[in-house]
Structure formats: structure tokens, C-alpha cells
Design a protein around this motif. Sequence first.
Motif, PDB file in Angstrom:
ATOM      1  N   GLU A   1       0.870  -1.174   0.000  1.00 42.58           N
ATOM      2  CA  GLU A   1       0.000   0.000   0.000  1.00 42.58           C
ATOM      3  C   GLU A   1       0.907   1.224   0.000  1.00 42.58           C
ATOM      4  OE1 GLU A   1      -3.603   0.768   2.714  1.00 42.58           O
ATOM      5  OE2 GLU A   1      -2.016   2.017   3.585  1.00 42.58           O
TER       6      GLU A   1
ATOM      7  N   GLN B   1      -7.433   5.736  -2.614  1.00 44.62           N
ATOM      8  CA  GLN B   1      -8.254   5.017  -3.591  1.00 44.62           C
ATOM      9  C   GLN B   1      -8.422   5.818  -4.881  1.00 44.62           C
ATOM     10  OE1 GLN B   1      -9.553   1.923  -3.364  1.00 44.62           O
ATOM     11  NE2 GLN B   1     -10.597   2.043  -5.335  1.00 44.62           N
TER      12      GLN B   1
ATOM     13  N   ARG C   1      -4.728   6.877  -7.765  1.00 44.48           N
ATOM     14  CA  ARG C   1      -3.868   5.853  -8.363  1.00 44.48           C
ATOM     15  C   ARG C   1      -3.011   6.426  -9.483  1.00 44.48           C
ATOM     16  NH1 ARG C   1      -5.498  -0.457  -8.748  1.00 44.48           N
ATOM     17  NH2 ARG C   1      -3.412  -1.222  -9.240  1.00 44.48           N
TER      18      ARG C   1
ATOM     19  N   GLN D   1      -1.650   3.489  -4.099  1.00 50.48           N
ATOM     20  CA  GLN D   1      -2.478   2.290  -4.209  1.00 50.48           C
ATOM     21  C   GLN D   1      -2.783   1.773  -2.810  1.00 50.48           C
ATOM     22  OE1 GLN D   1      -0.130  -0.481  -6.538  1.00 50.48           O
ATOM     23  NE2 GLN D   1       0.983  -1.253  -4.768  1.00 50.48           N
ATOM     24  N   ASN D   2      -4.001   1.236  -2.646  1.00 48.07           N
ATOM     25  CA  ASN D   2      -4.321   0.640  -1.355  1.00 48.07           C
ATOM     26  C   ASN D   2      -3.932  -0.834  -1.365  1.00 48.07           C
ATOM     27  OD1 ASN D   2      -6.396  -0.801  -2.642  1.00 48.07           O
ATOM     28  ND2 ASN D   2      -7.961   0.708  -2.064  1.00 48.07           N
TER      29      ASN D   2
ATOM     30  N   GLU E   1      -5.663  -3.556  -0.876  1.00 51.10           N
ATOM     31  CA  GLU E   1      -6.546  -4.470  -1.584  1.00 51.10           C
ATOM     32  C   GLU E   1      -6.264  -4.482  -3.085  1.00 51.10           C
ATOM     33  OE1 GLU E   1     -11.038  -5.988  -1.001  1.00 51.10           O
ATOM     34  OE2 GLU E   1     -10.716  -3.829  -0.846  1.00 51.10           O
ATOM     35  N   ASN E   2      -6.076  -3.299  -3.673  1.00 52.92           N
ATOM     36  CA  ASN E   2      -5.771  -3.244  -5.104  1.00 52.92           C
ATOM     37  C   ASN E   2      -4.403  -3.840  -5.414  1.00 52.92           C
ATOM     38  OD1 ASN E   2      -8.168  -2.088  -5.957  1.00 52.92           O
ATOM     39  ND2 ASN E   2      -7.444   0.011  -5.643  1.00 52.92           N
TER      40      ASN E   2
ATOM     41  N   LEU F   1      -4.922  -7.542  -5.430  1.00 50.46           N
ATOM     42  CA  LEU F   1      -5.654  -7.937  -6.631  1.00 50.46           C
ATOM     43  C   LEU F   1      -4.755  -7.928  -7.865  1.00 50.46           C
ATOM     44  CD1 LEU F   1      -9.062  -6.108  -6.083  1.00 50.46           C
ATOM     45  CD2 LEU F   1      -8.689  -8.585  -6.137  1.00 50.46           C
ATOM     46  N   ASP F   2      -3.883  -6.923  -7.965  1.00 49.51           N
ATOM     47  CA  ASP F   2      -2.957  -6.855  -9.104  1.00 49.51           C
ATOM     48  C   ASP F   2      -2.038  -8.072  -9.121  1.00 49.51           C
ATOM     49  OD1 ASP F   2      -4.036  -4.489  -9.963  1.00 49.51           O
ATOM     50  OD2 ASP F   2      -2.487  -3.209  -9.068  1.00 49.51           O
TER      51      ASP F   2
ATOM     52  N   LYS G   1      -3.974 -11.103 -10.268  1.00 50.96           N
ATOM     53  CA  LYS G   1      -4.192 -11.099 -11.709  1.00 50.96           C
ATOM     54  C   LYS G   1      -2.936 -11.534 -12.464  1.00 50.96           C
ATOM     55  CE  LYS G   1      -7.712  -7.473 -11.548  1.00 50.96           C
ATOM     56  NZ  LYS G   1      -8.014  -6.037 -11.810  1.00 50.96           N
TER      57      LYS G   1
ATOM     58  N   LEU H   1      -9.026  -9.701   1.397  1.00 54.70           N
ATOM     59  CA  LEU H   1      -9.908  -9.057   0.443  1.00 54.70           C
ATOM     60  C   LEU H   1     -11.328  -9.030   0.970  1.00 54.70           C
ATOM     61  CD1 LEU H   1      -8.588 -10.790  -2.797  1.00 54.70           C
ATOM     62  CD2 LEU H   1      -7.997  -8.511  -1.946  1.00 54.70           C
TER      63      LEU H   1
END
Length: 350
Positions: free
Chosen positions: A284, A309, A312, A317-318, A320-321, A324-325, A328, A341
Motif C-alpha cells: 500500500e 483510492q 492511483r 495504491q491501497n 486491496e488493489n 488484486l494486481d 491477476k 480481500l
Amino acid sequence: MKTELDDWLNFAYSRGASDIHLSAGTPPTYRLHGDLFKIEGPVILPHMTEEITKEILTEEQYATFLENGELDFSYSIPNISRFRVNAYRQRSSVSIAFRAVPPNVPRMEDLKLPTILTTFCQKPQGLVLVVGPTGSGKSTTLASMINYINLSFKKHIITLEDPIEYLHRHQNSIIDQREVGYDTQNFTSGLRAALRQDPDIILVGELRDLDTIQTAITAAETGHLVFATLHTSDAPSTIDRIIDVFPPGQQAQIRIQLASELVAVISQRLFPTPHHDGRRAALEIMINNPAIQNLIRNEKVYQIPSVIQTSRAQGMQNMENAILDLLKEGAISREAALPYLKGGVAVGVF
């Protein structure tokens, strides 16, 4: 017992262990990519850890250990590795935790850290905080940032560590590494002395108390770039922790100073890779832009996550993102990431 100790450490390190634990009643145990494994053989007896502690400590260190019941120090096996060590008493016996320190200082690109971190290293002054729980890789991230500066710029860098972990070599910069308890009495006295040693950059291993935090902020105000760690979970809790350390009558002034001198707060956690053959850090990142400065000054720290949030594009970036990145990319384990999450967020990822 020192021979047995070196054999255990060598065995675990050769397998890529990050930590090795010696505790009475169980065999030597090592941590590999977040999981614990026992070394085959007999259990450790209380007299064994007591004897090991005496053998690897100096008389002065051992006296301090007996007085305090715990001690941080470093231990090296030539041509193998260095270890950050904590010996402590539990249930009337001694336990010892070893953290392996790789022989080479990691590069930021090898750790796959966001490139925005390099811009923090180029700041002429200010306070950069790397936060997270124990074992989240804070020291490694900071070492890679100091290494980037060492390779890229002509600076005088002073580090205050307890104990010294990564050994930096002089490159374009000069790096003086001071170990608390050996080269300086404590973080506060070492930090105050550093201000008289013509540094451009100061690294403080941990902001532990009011005096150290106050001196670190003063160092940032007087034209130094200061890196430090805190055991906090995110940017808002970090800012609250710093401010709450001070008496109520000083907190308004500290808010103003912190709003002015803070560069960024980097919060991180480590997650195992899908095949459990390594770990990646999710970061983060809060950058102290005018909106964040205003929230700090006006006691609205609770609104910082909203700014992160929506910022970006600026490099924020937080957590959670960030997780997620990595999901992915297929870089981290789904099972390890899921508890961090919010429900339903990652449905489209899996």
C-alpha cells in the motif's frame, strides 16, 4: 554445541529458509515461504539452548541477556550467511530465533517493487516510512532503496540498526552502518549524533519512542532524507501512532510538522507464490500530496483511504488493489490472499 548450531543453520539456509527456531521440547524448526518444517532428529533439551546462547554471546552480551531476559544480536557463519538473532526466555528455558540475511543486498527490480519507490529515494529531504507487521519484509525493502541510492547518487548515508542486517559496500555513496548496543547506545542518541556527522540520508531501523520520533522529524526538517520503520498496519494507523506518542499539548504542532515533512508511507505484507516456492510483497503506498497534508493538519486521518483510492494516477495504491494486481498476474497464492480481500471483490479475478 556451536558445531551443531552451524549445521542446523546451514541445513535450513541451504533450503532457502527465512527463519530458524530453536526451542526446548521440539527439533530445530525452520520457516520456508511462510510454512514451518522440523529438521529430522532428536528434540532440543533446555540445557542445549542455554549452552548455545553462552557460546555465541560475549560475556557482556550474556550479562545483558540474563538481566533483561531477551537480547537482539547478529551471528555469522563464514561463507554461508549472516543471521539476525533474538534470544529470549520462556517457561524457564531459552529459545532462539534466527532470521537469515542474504549475503547480497537485493535490488528493487529483483524484488519487483513499484518504480514509484525510486522517486522517494530522490527526494532532497523528508520522512519515508515503511510499515507492516514483523516478518513482512520491511528491512529488505529499505535495504533495496538504500542500495538504489548507493548505486545512483553521491550521498553520505548513515544507518542505525538493531542489529545490522544487510552489509552495504561503498559505491557512489559512502555508507556508515552503526549497530545499536555496539556502535551507539540507542536509536535516539545515534540519531542525534548523526545530525553532526554530515549525512545526506539517515536510516533508522525502528521508531520506538517519542524521543526517536521527534528527532527523526527534526532531521527531516533540517534538510535530511530520513527512512524508518514502524510496526503499524497502514498509513492512517501510522500517522495516528506517531501523533499519539506525543503529549496532548504538542500534538497540534506535530501534525503541522508531519504534514510538512512526510514524503510517503509504504505498508507491506508478504504472500506466498502459487507453488509456495517464494514470496512477493503487496504494497500500500500513500504519497503525501496536498490533499493528504490537509487531512493530517485537520485531524481527518480517517479520510486518507479515500484519497489513496482515488489517487492511483499519482502512484498511490491501497493494499486491496495491490493484492488484486498480484493475483491477476498469478504472482501470489489465492488462498493466502483471500482473507485480506473484502467479500465478493475478487470474484472476477479467479
